[in-house]
Motif scaffolding. Structure first.
Motif, PDB file in Angstrom:
ATOM      1  N   VAL A  13      26.742  85.112  12.781  1.00 18.83           N
ATOM      2  CA  VAL A  13      25.320  85.444  12.775  1.00 18.83           C
ATOM      3  C   VAL A  13      24.864  85.676  14.214  1.00 18.83           C
ATOM      4  CG1 VAL A  13      24.944  84.067  10.692  1.00 18.83           C
ATOM      5  CG2 VAL A  13      24.566  83.035  12.946  1.00 18.83           C
ATOM      6  N   PRO A  14      23.717  86.356  14.391  1.00 17.48           N
ATOM      7  CA  PRO A  14      23.192  86.561  15.751  1.00 17.48           C
ATOM      8  C   PRO A  14      23.033  85.225  16.480  1.00 17.48           C
ATOM      9  CG  PRO A  14      21.994  87.926  14.191  1.00 17.48           C
ATOM     10  CD  PRO A  14      22.887  87.032  13.365  1.00 17.48           C
ATOM     11  N   GLY A  15      23.446  85.227  17.736  1.00 19.83           N
ATOM     12  CA  GLY A  15      23.417  83.997  18.512  1.00 19.83           C
ATOM     13  C   GLY A  15      24.769  83.331  18.618  1.00 19.83           C
ATOM     14  N   ASP A  16      25.685  83.644  17.693  1.00 23.02           N
ATOM     15  CA  ASP A  16      27.058  83.136  17.790  1.00 23.02           C
ATOM     16  C   ASP A  16      27.786  83.828  18.943  1.00 23.02           C
ATOM     17  OD1 ASP A  16      26.687  81.491  15.638  1.00 23.02           O
ATOM     18  OD2 ASP A  16      27.762  82.748  14.208  1.00 23.02           O
ATOM     19  N   GLY A  17      28.769  83.130  19.490  1.00 23.75           N
ATOM     20  CA  GLY A  17      29.568  83.745  20.538  1.00 23.75           C
ATOM     21  C   GLY A  17      30.342  84.954  20.064  1.00 23.75           C
ATOM     22  N   LEU A  18      30.680  84.983  18.772  1.00 23.61           N
ATOM     23  CA  LEU A  18      31.448  86.103  18.221  1.00 23.61           C
ATOM     24  C   LEU A  18      30.571  87.299  17.856  1.00 23.61           C
ATOM     25  CD1 LEU A  18      33.949  84.303  15.793  1.00 23.61           C
ATOM     26  CD2 LEU A  18      34.465  85.342  17.995  1.00 23.61           C
ATOM     27  N   TRP A  19      29.256  87.128  17.853  1.00 27.25           N
ATOM     28  CA  TRP A  19      28.370  88.216  17.412  1.00 27.25           C
ATOM     29  C   TRP A  19      28.477  89.389  18.382  1.00 27.25           C
ATOM     30  CZ3 TRP A  19      25.995  89.324  13.053  1.00 27.25           C
ATOM     31  CH2 TRP A  19      25.028  90.336  13.039  1.00 27.25           C
ATOM     32  N   PRO A  20      28.773  90.602  17.894  1.00 25.71           N
ATOM     33  CA  PRO A  20      28.930  91.758  18.794  1.00 25.71           C
ATOM     34  C   PRO A  20      27.590  92.192  19.383  1.00 25.71           C
ATOM     35  CG  PRO A  20      29.926  92.144  16.620  1.00 25.71           C
ATOM     36  CD  PRO A  20      29.046  90.944  16.497  1.00 25.71           C
ATOM     37  N   ALA A  21      27.493  92.176  20.696  1.00 23.89           N
ATOM     38  CA  ALA A  21      26.256  92.587  21.357  1.00 23.89           C
ATOM     39  C   ALA A  21      25.919  94.044  21.069  1.00 23.89           C
ATOM     40  CB  ALA A  21      26.380  92.362  22.867  1.00 23.89           C
TER      41      ALA A  21
ATOM     42  N   GLY B  85      39.290  84.308  15.923  1.00 25.68           N
ATOM     43  CA  GLY B  85      39.374  83.475  17.115  1.00 25.68           C
ATOM     44  C   GLY B  85      39.578  84.279  18.387  1.00 25.68           C
ATOM     45  N   ASP B  86      40.152  85.478  18.261  1.00 23.66           N
ATOM     46  CA  ASP B  86      40.350  86.350  19.419  1.00 23.66           C
ATOM     47  C   ASP B  86      39.079  87.109  19.775  1.00 23.66           C
ATOM     48  OD1 ASP B  86      43.090  85.736  19.756  1.00 23.66           O
ATOM     49  OD2 ASP B  86      43.592  87.073  18.112  1.00 23.66           O
ATOM     50  N   GLY B  87      38.048  87.004  18.945  1.00 24.92           N
ATOM     51  CA  GLY B  87      36.789  87.683  19.219  1.00 24.92           C
ATOM     52  C   GLY B  87      36.760  89.086  18.640  1.00 24.92           C
ATOM     53  N   ILE B  88      35.542  89.563  18.398  1.00 26.70           N
ATOM     54  CA  ILE B  88      35.343  90.947  17.994  1.00 26.70           C
ATOM     55  C   ILE B  88      35.311  91.778  19.265  1.00 26.70           C
ATOM     56  CG2 ILE B  88      33.759  92.562  16.864  1.00 26.70           C
ATOM     57  CD1 ILE B  88      32.866  90.240  15.078  1.00 26.70           C
ATOM     58  N   PRO B  89      36.145  92.808  19.369  1.00 27.21           N
ATOM     59  CA  PRO B  89      36.269  93.564  20.628  1.00 27.21           C
ATOM     60  C   PRO B  89      34.938  94.108  21.128  1.00 27.21           C
ATOM     61  CG  PRO B  89      37.999  94.185  19.106  1.00 27.21           C
ATOM     62  CD  PRO B  89      37.062  93.307  18.339  1.00 27.21           C
TER      63      PRO B  89
ATOM     64  N   GLN C 117      48.272  90.474  21.501  1.00 29.16           N
ATOM     65  CA  GLN C 117      47.369  91.522  21.975  1.00 29.16           C
ATOM     66  C   GLN C 117      45.973  91.388  21.371  1.00 29.16           C
ATOM     67  OE1 GLN C 117      49.140  95.356  22.053  1.00 29.16           O
ATOM     68  NE2 GLN C 117      47.226  96.455  22.339  1.00 29.16           N
ATOM     69  N   GLY C 118      45.791  90.499  20.408  1.00 25.79           N
ATOM     70  CA  GLY C 118      44.497  90.383  19.761  1.00 25.79           C
ATOM     71  C   GLY C 118      44.407  91.358  18.606  1.00 25.79           C
ATOM     72  N   PRO C 119      43.227  91.435  17.976  1.00 28.83           N
ATOM     73  CA  PRO C 119      43.072  92.314  16.811  1.00 28.83           C
ATOM     74  C   PRO C 119      43.118  93.782  17.208  1.00 28.83           C
ATOM     75  CG  PRO C 119      40.960  91.359  17.428  1.00 28.83           C
ATOM     76  CD  PRO C 119      41.987  90.707  18.303  1.00 28.83           C
ATOM     77  N   ALA C 120      44.255  94.428  16.967  1.00 33.78           N
ATOM     78  CA  ALA C 120      44.411  95.825  17.380  1.00 33.78           C
ATOM     79  C   ALA C 120      43.534  96.757  16.562  1.00 33.78           C
ATOM     80  CB  ALA C 120      45.875  96.250  17.258  1.00 33.78           C
ATOM     81  N   THR C 121      43.169  96.340  15.346  1.00 35.18           N
ATOM     82  CA  THR C 121      42.376  97.228  14.495  1.00 35.18           C
ATOM     83  C   THR C 121      41.372  96.436  13.676  1.00 35.18           C
ATOM     84  OG1 THR C 121      42.514  99.045  12.897  1.00 35.18           O
ATOM     85  CG2 THR C 121      44.033  97.211  12.577  1.00 35.18           C
ATOM     86  N   LEU C 122      40.217  97.039  13.425  1.00 34.56           N
ATOM     87  CA  LEU C 122      39.146  96.448  12.637  1.00 34.56           C
ATOM     88  C   LEU C 122      38.875  97.356  11.448  1.00 34.56           C
ATOM     89  CD1 LEU C 122      38.601  95.732  15.779  1.00 34.56           C
ATOM     90  CD2 LEU C 122      36.300  95.161  15.013  1.00 34.56           C
ATOM     91  N   ALA C 123      38.891  96.794  10.259  1.00 32.26           N
ATOM     92  CA  ALA C 123      38.527  97.547   9.055  1.00 32.26           C
ATOM     93  C   ALA C 123      37.139  97.099   8.628  1.00 32.26           C
ATOM     94  CB  ALA C 123      39.539  97.320   7.941  1.00 32.26           C
ATOM     95  N   VAL C 124      36.193  98.007   8.671  1.00 36.09           N
ATOM     96  CA  VAL C 124      34.812  97.708   8.299  1.00 36.09           C
ATOM     97  C   VAL C 124      34.652  98.082   6.830  1.00 36.09           C
ATOM     98  CG1 VAL C 124      32.398  98.103   8.853  1.00 36.09           C
ATOM     99  CG2 VAL C 124      34.112  98.205  10.663  1.00 36.09           C
TER     100      VAL C 124
END
Length: 405
Positions: free
Chosen positions: A107-115, A135-139, A199-206
């Motif tokens: 949710v907004p305000g989380d460290g993982l929330w994409p700016a 855990g690797d974060g949203i790129p 390498q972290g999440p190489a791909t994101l499926a929305v």
């Protein structure tokens, strides 16, 4: 539990409930959350709390409506629209279920929330349901490129997509797409194949549906691999079915999460063009891959290029540049900067001299003049410039190639 933790927990539960109650980009709902906050918005949306005149005027202002024109009408219509779903709300259950799937709610305000989602302004999602390597974060936006295109892709489109996805991952970028057949699937598949360990999440499926189902079913194995090694992201909670509206709204999230969108193949009227238009509205760069003038699958990309809506993209380097500056240490795709060639920056006479210089045994200036076809004075001047660049050295036998080669 601290007060801050408790408040955050209550907001998380409220946003989870609102995501089931409201469709993506329900403007009245989004405005209600912006005006009242998620917890009071949920109370109002479920009929527990009545909205005052001031709140209704705030809603009208956020939605660009004049307050004197029946400010409560929009909210009344929305309440009627949401009412059938109220009985199905069980946000704690939804949060427990996503946890069992190894996922989380962001949710907004989380460290993982994409700016980057802030660029959607009022249209930003209420929350994101996430499965995979969260855990690797949203790129970051500048590290992600969206590759989109036709579901009925051609062999040409698949080959270009594979090259683009592979090259982007090798340059440290992340590939964003929609998990569909065709170009989307090829983009995810090639990104996973190119990714190294750690390498972290190489791909994101929305996704346009809940993350408890793999849609389309033919991509189940691929989407399971994305969930294991990348990220699956949805705006709707588990159990939600894919609908045309949710697909269209999914496209705006693809555009917002990526620093640039590249359309590989698209027919004249294609969902990929919708994603490109969202990207352009957000001020994100758009690229298009040119194809055969005889291919209907390239009619849409040619349309983007003709209208000036997109720039021509023919390789991964160009796609990465659209998203943002790429670390020079990753330019060659293997963690090393590609060394300059000997001839970089040389003029015609220096090139002629460089070709004339022997590698081992030195020769006099006069012989170089004959081989290079230049006057002796020009040879002497050119040798001086090559010597400064460590491309020519002089010893007892004469002039020869320098150590830089």
């Amino acid at each position: 539990m601290s007060a801050e933790t408790g408040a955050r927990g209550r907001e998380r539960v409220a946003r989870a409930a609102l995501s089931r109650l409201m469709e993506p980009s329900d403007w009245v709902g989004l405005a209600l959350v912006a005006a009242a906050g998620p917890q009071d918005a949920l109370r109002i949306a479920t009929g527990v709390l009545a909205a005052g005149r001031r709140l209704q005027e705030d809603l009208a202002g956020l939605l660009g409506r004049r307050p004197e024109n029946e400010p409560g009408r929009m909210l009344a219509e929305a309440l009627e629209r949401w009412a059938p779903r109220v009985k199905d709300l069980a946000p704690e259950r939804d949060l427990a279920t996503i946890a069992r799937f190894g996922g989380t709610l962001v949710v907004p305000g989380d460290g993982l929330w994409p700016a980057a989602l802030a660029d959607l302004q009022l249209g930003a999602p209420l929350c994101l349901w996430v499965r995979g390597r969260a855990g690797d974060g949203i790129p970051l936006q500048e590290q992600a490129v969206a590759l989109v295109g036709s579901r009925d892709s051609t062999g040409f489109g698949n080959a270009v997509t594979a090259d683009l996805a592979t090259g982007l991952v090798q340059r440290g970028c992340h590939v964003v797409s929609g998990g569909a057949y065709g170009i989307d699937a090829q983009a995810h598949r090639s990104a996973l194949a190119a990714a190294g360990e750690g390498q972290g999440p190489a791909t994101l499926a929305v996704m346009a549906c809940g993350l408890d189902r793999y849609y389309p079913a033919g991509n189940e194995e691929l989407l399971r691999a994305v969930a294991a090694r990348g990220l699956l992201i949805a705006e709707v909670p588990l159990g939600s079915a894919p609908t045309r509206w949710r697909f269209l709204q999914r496209n705006r999230r693809i555009a917002a999460l990526a620093g640039a969108t590249v359309v590989v193949e698209a027919r004249w009227r294609s969902g990929a063009l919708n994603t490109a238009h969202h990207a352009a509205e957000l001020g994100r760069p758009v690229g298009a891959v040119p194809g055969s003038v005889y291919s209907a699958n390239s009619a849409g990309t040619h349309r983007l290029l003709r209208d000036g809506s997109a720039v021509c993209v023919t390789g991964a380097a160009g796609a990465a540049e659209l998203a943002g500056p790429v670390d020079a240490a990753r330019q060659d795709g293997a963690g090393r900067q590609e060394p300059p060639a000997d001839h970089d920056g040389l003029g015609v006479e220096e090139l002629l001299l460089l070709d004339a210089l022997p590698v081992r045994q030195g020769v006099p200036v006069e012989k170089l003049a004959v081989v290079a076809g230049l006057p002796v004075q020009r040879v002497l001047a050119g040798l001086g410039r090559l010597e400064l660049g460590a491309l020519a050295v002089q010893d007892a036998t004469g002039w020869r190639r320098g150590p830089r080669r």
